[in-house]
Enzyme design. Sequence first.
Site, PDB file in Angstrom:
ATOM      1  N   ILE A  87       6.123 -17.603 -10.988  1.00  0.00           N
ATOM      2  CA  ILE A  87       6.832 -17.457 -12.265  1.00  0.00           C
ATOM      3  C   ILE A  87       7.825 -16.304 -12.256  1.00  0.00           C
ATOM      4  CG2 ILE A  87       5.148 -18.553 -13.810  1.00  0.00           C
ATOM      5  CD1 ILE A  87       3.975 -15.751 -14.301  1.00  0.00           C
ATOM      6  N   PHE A  99      10.581  -6.524  -4.831  1.00  0.00           N
ATOM      7  CA  PHE A  99       9.492  -6.085  -3.971  1.00  0.00           C
ATOM      8  C   PHE A  99       8.427  -7.142  -3.741  1.00  0.00           C
ATOM      9  CE2 PHE A  99      11.281  -2.587  -6.308  1.00  0.00           C
ATOM     10  CZ  PHE A  99      11.674  -1.751  -5.273  1.00  0.00           C
ATOM     11  N   GLU A 130       6.548 -10.945  -5.613  1.00  0.00           N
ATOM     12  CA  GLU A 130       6.588 -12.116  -6.477  1.00  0.00           C
ATOM     13  C   GLU A 130       5.481 -12.044  -7.517  1.00  0.00           C
ATOM     14  OE1 GLU A 130       5.591 -15.193  -3.505  1.00  0.00           O
ATOM     15  OE2 GLU A 130       3.532 -15.021  -4.239  1.00  0.00           O
ATOM     16  N   LYS A 142       0.709 -10.195  -9.546  1.00  0.00           N
ATOM     17  CA  LYS A 142       1.934  -9.590  -9.021  1.00  0.00           C
ATOM     18  C   LYS A 142       1.612  -9.028  -7.649  1.00  0.00           C
ATOM     19  CE  LYS A 142       5.309  -6.088 -10.319  1.00  0.00           C
ATOM     20  NZ  LYS A 142       5.940  -5.445 -11.460  1.00  0.00           N
ATOM     21  N   ASP A 200      13.447   1.736 -17.178  1.00  0.00           N
ATOM     22  CA  ASP A 200      14.066   0.481 -16.756  1.00  0.00           C
ATOM     23  C   ASP A 200      13.752  -0.643 -17.742  1.00  0.00           C
ATOM     24  OD1 ASP A 200      15.573  -1.091 -15.062  1.00  0.00           O
ATOM     25  OD2 ASP A 200      13.877  -1.647 -13.799  1.00  0.00           O
TER      26      ASP A 200
HETATM   27  N1  LIG Z   1       1.848 -10.843 -16.804  1.00  0.00           N
HETATM   28  C1  LIG Z   1       2.860 -11.702 -16.734  1.00  0.00           C
HETATM   29  N2  LIG Z   1       2.813 -12.869 -17.408  1.00  0.00           N
HETATM   30  C2  LIG Z   1       3.847 -13.732 -17.353  1.00  0.00           C
HETATM   31  N3  LIG Z   1       4.964 -13.538 -16.625  1.00  0.00           N
HETATM   32  C3  LIG Z   1       5.068 -12.414 -15.920  1.00  0.00           C
HETATM   33  C4  LIG Z   1       4.039 -11.424 -15.933  1.00  0.00           C
HETATM   34  N4  LIG Z   1       4.434 -10.391 -15.167  1.00  0.00           N
HETATM   35  C5  LIG Z   1       5.646 -10.719 -14.694  1.00  0.00           C
HETATM   36  N5  LIG Z   1       6.046 -11.935 -15.136  1.00  0.00           N
HETATM   37  C6  LIG Z   1       7.300 -12.637 -14.818  1.00  0.00           C
HETATM   38  O1  LIG Z   1       7.753 -12.213 -13.546  1.00  0.00           O
HETATM   39  C7  LIG Z   1       9.031 -11.558 -13.674  1.00  0.00           C
HETATM   40  C8  LIG Z   1       9.103 -10.419 -12.693  1.00  0.00           C
HETATM   41  O2  LIG Z   1       8.068  -9.520 -12.993  1.00  0.00           O
HETATM   42  P1  LIG Z   1       8.235  -7.963 -12.787  1.00  0.00           P
HETATM   43  O3  LIG Z   1       9.503  -7.540 -13.444  1.00  0.00           O
HETATM   44  O4  LIG Z   1       6.988  -7.289 -13.192  1.00  0.00           O
HETATM   45  O5  LIG Z   1       8.349  -7.954 -11.200  1.00  0.00           O
HETATM   46  P2  LIG Z   1       9.179  -7.004 -10.273  1.00  0.00           P
HETATM   47  O6  LIG Z   1       8.935  -7.480  -8.896  1.00  0.00           O
HETATM   48  O7  LIG Z   1       8.809  -5.607 -10.557  1.00  0.00           O
HETATM   49  O8  LIG Z   1      10.631  -7.305 -10.781  1.00  0.00           O
HETATM   50  P3  LIG Z   1      11.867  -6.341 -10.927  1.00  0.00           P
HETATM   51  O9  LIG Z   1      12.700  -6.671  -9.743  1.00  0.00           O
HETATM   52  O10 LIG Z   1      12.478  -6.760 -12.238  1.00  0.00           O
HETATM   53  O11 LIG Z   1      11.379  -4.928 -10.957  1.00  0.00           O
HETATM   54  C9  LIG Z   1       9.134 -11.158 -15.144  1.00  0.00           C
HETATM   55  O12 LIG Z   1      10.473 -11.067 -15.573  1.00  0.00           O
HETATM   56  C10 LIG Z   1       8.381 -12.293 -15.826  1.00  0.00           C
HETATM   57  O13 LIG Z   1       9.232 -13.412 -16.000  1.00  0.00           O
END
Ligand SMILES: Nc1ncnc2c1ncn2[C@@H]1O[C@H](COP(=O)(O)OP(=O)(O)OP(=O)(O)O)[C@@H](O)[C@H]1O
Length: 541
Positions: free
Chosen positions: A126, A131, A133, A149, A243
Amino acid sequence: METAKRWFGKFRLKEKPKTSSTKKEPRPNGKEGSKTPLNEETPSNATKQKVAAAKEYIEKHYKEQMKSLQERRERRNMLEKKLADAQVSEEEQNNLLKYLEKKETEYMRRQRHKMGADDFEPLTMIGKGAFGEVRICREKSTGHVYAMKKLKKSEMLRRGQVEHVKAERNLLAEVDSNCIVKLYCSFQDEEYLYLIMEYLPGGDMMTLLMRKDTLTEDEARFYVGETVLAIESIHKHNYIHRDIKPDNLLLDRNGHMKLSDFGLCKPLDCSNIQEKDFSLGNSYSGALQSNGRPAAPKRTQQEQLQHWQRNRRMLAYSTVGTPDYIAPEVLLKKGYGMECDWWSLGAIMYEMLVGYPPFYSDEPMSTCRKIVNWRIHLKFPEEAKLSLEAKDLICKLLCNVEQRLGTRGADEIKAHPWFKGIEWNKLYQMKAAFIPEVNDELDTQNFEKFEETDNQVPSSTKSGPWRKMLPSKDANFMGYTYKNFEIVNDHEVPGIAELKKKSNKPKRPTVKSLFNEESNSTSNQQAQGSFLHLLPPKLDT
Ligand SMILES: Nc1ncnc2c1ncn2[C@@H]1O[C@H](COP(=O)(O)OP(=O)(O)OP(=O)(O)O)[C@@H](O)[C@H]1O
């Protein structure tokens, strides 16, 4: 003490073989040498690092043990207090106390179980970030659905994000709030860090904004209001997000918003740009950019919106991310405080009402220049019909730190006339501006579809019982493992069905007032018809 020995074992220092050179030889003048050469007594840097890591590990472990005892006591006290106030019969009181004890025992059992990726069945992806998925997953033993995550350790190290990732795990474990995505547990293996969070099926604000183009002021007020509460709750714990952007604002099944993604901020490196560069005319309404390229043509609001939407996802998934919501003081690396999050709020509010963020430009670097030069670039397109109060609030958020609303606390923002009439303490109980369509617990229709490639599917080679023997921890990510009390669910507690039956008597009116005021309507409904809602809803903090 036994356990302490075991930990020390992990960090056992390599003993030097005793050679004759380490013996104290008589000095030529006949006096016994009182000093050995420096290189034989001073531990090496590697040894010092190991000692420091061992110290940190032990201290952290003891601190966590104490914290966990304290939390257990608090849960018991909280329940006893609630029971005393509720005038529940003695039998019911005993049942509930027994229930809590059983849940505590189950939690302790869970604490001893070393969790790993193979405890979960990975399902639809999703989210994708720089870093790693995010995908929904099902816990094999309980069938519960979570969002997992997964972050690549080597990538975190390469980009110097270790402290950030620790901060994210700490914040999620520490801040217990309706407005923050709930963390159930975190663990690691040799390649990845994992966060198991509640799955918020309503999608993110970026997707909502792309679907809706713009929001009405009433709709925006709801989301901006909830964002104010979310930011306030992390500031109260002395965290700065830095951020905040629509991609990090997630929606639950009822359409309420929660803040996520802490610490993994990726500010564009603008350190090679001097402030004077920012003052050169480079707006797309100007003649030439500082880099000599012709400025982008002036676009209508509609054209700019379409342009933004075409670029939006690409920016979100790029390794540098979008700088559109980052405060100027963060970009300039001047030193910043909590106020930077209120700037981001102003940029998001602008986007909700206008359709694109206030400093959007074709090139991220040009966006940075505009942000730092906000005085000449902050404009409202003529076509956008914003109320005077909305414009005023945006201008009071997108301004110098000294003048910025929120610098003296969230109440300054809450008191702004644009929020007139909003009932802050009822916002999370209100009907949301949009109720997302969610058909079942695995429904991912509110997320973008991601293509699966072979290397994205978690490999099973690192799974199986032997994973426990793999060196999953390293000094860089020590103390990452965590478990929340709420990971224990009713049906996992032995004998709970019986206790539930006993306390499933019709609810008395006096008990109604004991619903946890913060809990949302869904958890209230779950608790209907039993006294189990008297149990402490939250574990930590
Ligand atoms: N707990 C959750 N429930 C539903 N969707 C989620 C959840 N956590 C993250 N997502 C989805 O995944 C996407 C990416 O999550 P997140 O921003 O935490 O990851 P990241 O790898 O740190 O991304 P970024 O590059 O933005 O820092 C979010 O924009 C959201 O759409």
